[in-house]
Design a protein around this motif. Structure first.
Motif, PDB file in Angstrom:
ATOM      1  N   TYR A 141     -19.319  16.276 -48.667  1.00 22.99           N
ATOM      2  CA  TYR A 141     -18.726  15.868 -49.954  1.00 22.99           C
ATOM      3  C   TYR A 141     -19.845  15.409 -50.883  1.00 22.99           C
ATOM      4  CZ  TYR A 141     -14.549  15.706 -47.009  1.00 22.99           C
ATOM      5  OH  TYR A 141     -13.532  16.019 -46.142  1.00 22.99           O
ATOM      6  N   SER A 187     -11.512  19.994 -41.309  1.00 21.66           N
ATOM      7  CA  SER A 187     -10.316  20.670 -41.810  1.00 21.66           C
ATOM      8  C   SER A 187     -10.679  21.967 -42.517  1.00 21.66           C
ATOM      9  CB  SER A 187      -9.547  19.749 -42.757  1.00 21.66           C
ATOM     10  OG  SER A 187     -10.340  19.443 -43.887  1.00 21.66           O
ATOM     11  N   GLU A 188      -9.661  22.796 -42.779  1.00 21.19           N
ATOM     12  CA  GLU A 188      -9.890  24.123 -43.358  1.00 21.19           C
ATOM     13  C   GLU A 188     -10.558  24.057 -44.730  1.00 21.19           C
ATOM     14  OE1 GLU A 188      -6.293  26.299 -43.404  1.00 21.19           O
ATOM     15  OE2 GLU A 188      -6.063  26.317 -41.216  1.00 21.19           O
ATOM     16  N   GLY A 189     -10.317  22.989 -45.450  1.00 17.53           N
ATOM     17  CA  GLY A 189     -10.916  22.902 -46.777  1.00 17.53           C
ATOM     18  C   GLY A 189     -12.413  22.674 -46.749  1.00 17.53           C
ATOM     19  N   CYS A 190     -12.897  22.110 -45.674  1.00 19.07           N
ATOM     20  CA  CYS A 190     -14.341  21.785 -45.591  1.00 19.07           C
ATOM     21  C   CYS A 190     -15.063  22.634 -44.553  1.00 19.07           C
ATOM     22  CB  CYS A 190     -14.514  20.310 -45.267  1.00 19.07           C
ATOM     23  SG  CYS A 190     -13.832  19.192 -46.503  1.00 19.07           S
TER      24      CYS A 190
END
Length: 700
Positions: A141, A187-190
């Motif tokens: 992030y 998770s799939e987003g990261c």
């Protein structure tokens, strides 16, 4: 798999964890399978510290008590349980390998590694590689806060994780939250991948350093207060857990080639350097070590070298270096190898020996020796103070930087009194006096670097040097005759002294700030005579007579304190006077002081106006004048320097109970000046008591 790890000490918490040397009292961990996203059992283990006195912050944050910790297991047992429980959890999850993951680097680098090193037990290999969750989070992030500002709480808040710290025990909440953060990163987003763990070096690597290298000043520290026998490995152990650059430990030496208790240490990056600064006043044995910032230029000055001989000697890496001191000047390589014997073979035989020599090729009595392993080096150190020829030999651990300092300084130095053709015009310095009275026309400099000389002081004074009285720079020496860090300067007026004190107070000289105070000539005399001057006022000297440090320098020219005949002995011209002849009498021509041609060219510019005062170290070597020059100077009108010209010998390091008989016995076989057996020097009782002070004698 990851093993999420959290810990706390009996002292500081958070960003200051480990900075106060307090012991570990809590470990909490949980295994995380990154592929199946399953977790093992969460374990919490208290650790019994040697010192159960908990800080107020620790009591408040952790809720732990000394009574509860007193029933826990010590650290070595807890770490054994840690390994066993992690292995069993991995089997349950169907995994075999793992890497630690901690909140930042402090727990592993600043707590676990230093503490286990001090307690003399080894950490398992898993503690030499770990993931820093803060760095991994910032990589995943990039818009989050900077790594140094991250905490478990701020990372959870950034992700919007609704966890209540008050609902869980101390340590349990932290680990559960760290696991939740890791799952969010997976998770799939990261789809974050843990690929580049932090590493801790197993051991310090030695190696040479070239002056042509570029050393980042943000990676260097200065350690002060080290035991004199400390080696580079001892210093690396003090900084255990931090990564020191290869050949990054440079022990500092004084002008005599002996260690001065300081070292410059170069780390692999600025992050490691900043962690090292947090170990300020941590302990090495019973001594606390001061840690300060330093520059790359300072490191290269100590550790850098370009000698081909030194480079070849140090080209064999990962060797243990031993320094030998006190070798007979006639000692050969075969003699040294024979002295060491077969139980401690030297790496490469003769190639593993390096003799230190003066610029003219004469041996200094020092040598460096390479050994391939610690066992051979330990066998060699057992020969400390054994006899070779007729001399006992000292052996010490050494470093690559010390080799370069000692050898290169010998190669590049010039003789103290160069051998030159016929000296130039004789120089007879005019008489000078030390100021007295209550007029505050002097300044005191306190906190000078011990390497500072008169030229450094004049540069420090700047434009105010024009307001210094002739012969007005007085450096204060300690009982060993070395600079004490103090100096006094006589100014032309009290106003000039006030202006200098205002302008130069706390101005930097080299790497230290110097305090400048206005004072009087009377106060200056008290300090130069052995008294003290502080905020409480003046403290008189330890005796009525001045403490001469060292006796080879001139004493005060106050007749009420020291008789004229005693003061004459301490004139700088008496360092190397002409030899006494059988016809010598009270009317004999005086000794004339000569400056060597080279020395005159180098120093005469400022020495003529600011020479070393009576109790200050002289900056120019004195040579006895040739007989012809003495005869030519005899007709000049001046005050005789010595009532009777003779050869002076100074003795240092005498036992405190030494008497006249022991002195005469020591010089048995040498001819003394006539009529000088009654106390070695024919003086009044008052003057004799000055010269017969314990520890030092001056003989005529």
């Amino acid at each position: 798999s990851l093993v999420v790890l959290f810990g706390a000490t009996a002292g500081a918490y958070g960003a200051k964890l480990g900075s106060d040397e307090r012991e570990l009292i809590l470990l909490v961990w949980q295994v995380v399978d990154l592929h199946s996203k399953k977790v093992g059992t969460l374990h919490k283990s208290l650790v019994k510290a040697d010192n159960l006195d908990l800080s107020d912050q620790c009591r408040e944050v952790s809720g732990l008590t000394p009574e509860g910790l007193g029933k826990a297991e010590p650290l070595d047992r807890v770490l054994q349980q840690f390994s066993q429980l992690v292995s069993s959890d991995l089997k349950v999850l169907g995994r075999s390998s793992y890497t630690l993951c901690s909140d930042g680097q402090l727990l592993i680098r600043q707590v676990l590694h230093p503490e286990t090193s001090k307690k003399n037990f080894l950490l398992s290999d898993c503690f030499y590689s770990f993931y820093d969750l803060r760095k991994e989070f910032h990589t995943c992030y990039p818009s989050s806060a900077a790594v140094k500002d991250q905490t478990i709480k701020t990372m959870a808040e950034y992700l919007g994780l609704g966890t209540d710290e008050a609902e869980e025990d101390f340590g349990v909440w932290q680990v559960k939250t760290m696991v939740a953060i890791i799952f969010s990163m997976l998770s799939e987003g990261c789809n974050h991948v843990f690929t580049e763990p932090e590493t801790v070096k197993y051991k310090y690597e030695t190696g040479p350093c070239s002056k042509s290298e570029t050393v980042d000043s943000e990676t260097v520290i200065r350690a002060r207060g080290l035991p004199w026998q400390s080696s580079d490995q001892d210093i690396a152990r003090f900084f255990k857990g931090l990564n020191i650059a290869k050949g990054g430990v440079a022990l500092c030496l004084n002008s005599q080639g002996r260690r001065n208790g300081e070292a410059l240490v170069r780390f692999v990056n600025s992050e490691q350097r900043d962690l090292a600064l947090e170990r300020h006043k941590h302990h090495m044995g019973s001594r606390y070590i001061e840690v300060y910032k330093a520059t790359g230029e300072e490191f290269l000055k100590i550790a850098g070298g370009t000698s081909n001989e030194v480079a070849q000697f140090l080209s064999k890496e990962n060797q243990v270096i031993i320094r030998m001191r006190g070798l007979p000047f006639t000692a050969t390589q075969e003699d040294v190898l024979g002295f060491l014997g077969s139980e401690c073979p030297v790496t490469g035989g003769k190639e593993g020996l390096l003799f230190v020599k003066y610029p003219d090729g004469r041996p200094t009595g020092d040598a460096f020796v390479l050994f391939s392993c610690e066992e051979y080096a330990q066998n060699a150190l057992k020969k400390h103070k054994e006899i070779l020829g007729k001399r006992y030999i000292e052996l010490f651990r050494s470093t690559a930087a010390e080799v370069q300092q000692v050898v290169l300084n010998r190669y590049m130095s010039t003789p103290l009194i160069p051998t030159l053709p016929t000296p130039i015009i004789p120089v007879i310095p005019p008489p000078y006096t030390i100021a007295t009275g209550s007029i505050r026309d002097c300044v005191r400099l306190r906190g000078l670097p011990y390497t500072a000389g008169i030229d450094d002081i004049l540069e420090f004074m700047g434009d105010a040097t024009g307001d210094i009285k002739p012969h007005g720079v007085h450096m204060v020496l300690n009982q060993q005759g070395r600079p004490s860090g103090d100096a006094f300067i006589q100014m032309k007026s009290a106003d000039k002294a006030f202006m200098v004190a205002q302008k130069c107070h706390k101005k930097m000289m080299k790497d230290r700030y110097v305090e400048v105070f206005q004072c009087s000539g009377e106060e200056m005399n008290f300090v130069l005579m052995g008294g003290t001057l502080n905020r409480s006022g003046l403290s008189p000297p330890p005796c009525k007579l001045p403490c001469l440090s060292p006796p080879a320098y001139a004493a005060f020219q106050t007749a009420a304190v020291i008789p004229a005949e005693a003061a004459a002995l301490y004139q700088p011209q008496a360092l190397l006077p002409t030899t006494r002849t059988p016809q010598a009498s009270a009317a004999a021509p005086p000794t004339v002081t000569y400056y060597p041609a080279q020395a005159a060219q180098l120093y005469m510019n400022y020495t003529a106006y600011y020479p070393s005062p009576p109790v200050s170290p002289t900056t120019v070597g004195y040579l006895a004048a040739p007989p012809g020059a003495v005869a030519a100077a005899a007709t000049a009108t001046h005050t005789p320097i010595l009532p009777q010209p003779g050869a002076l010998v100074r003795m240092q390091g005498l036992p405190y109970n030494t008497g006249m008989k022991e002195i005469l016995s020591f010089f048995q076989g040498y001819q003394y000046a006539p009529d000088d057996y009654n106390g070695l020097i024919q003086l009044s009782d008052q003057a004799r008591s000055v010269l017969q002070a314990p520890k030092e004698w001056v003989c005529l």
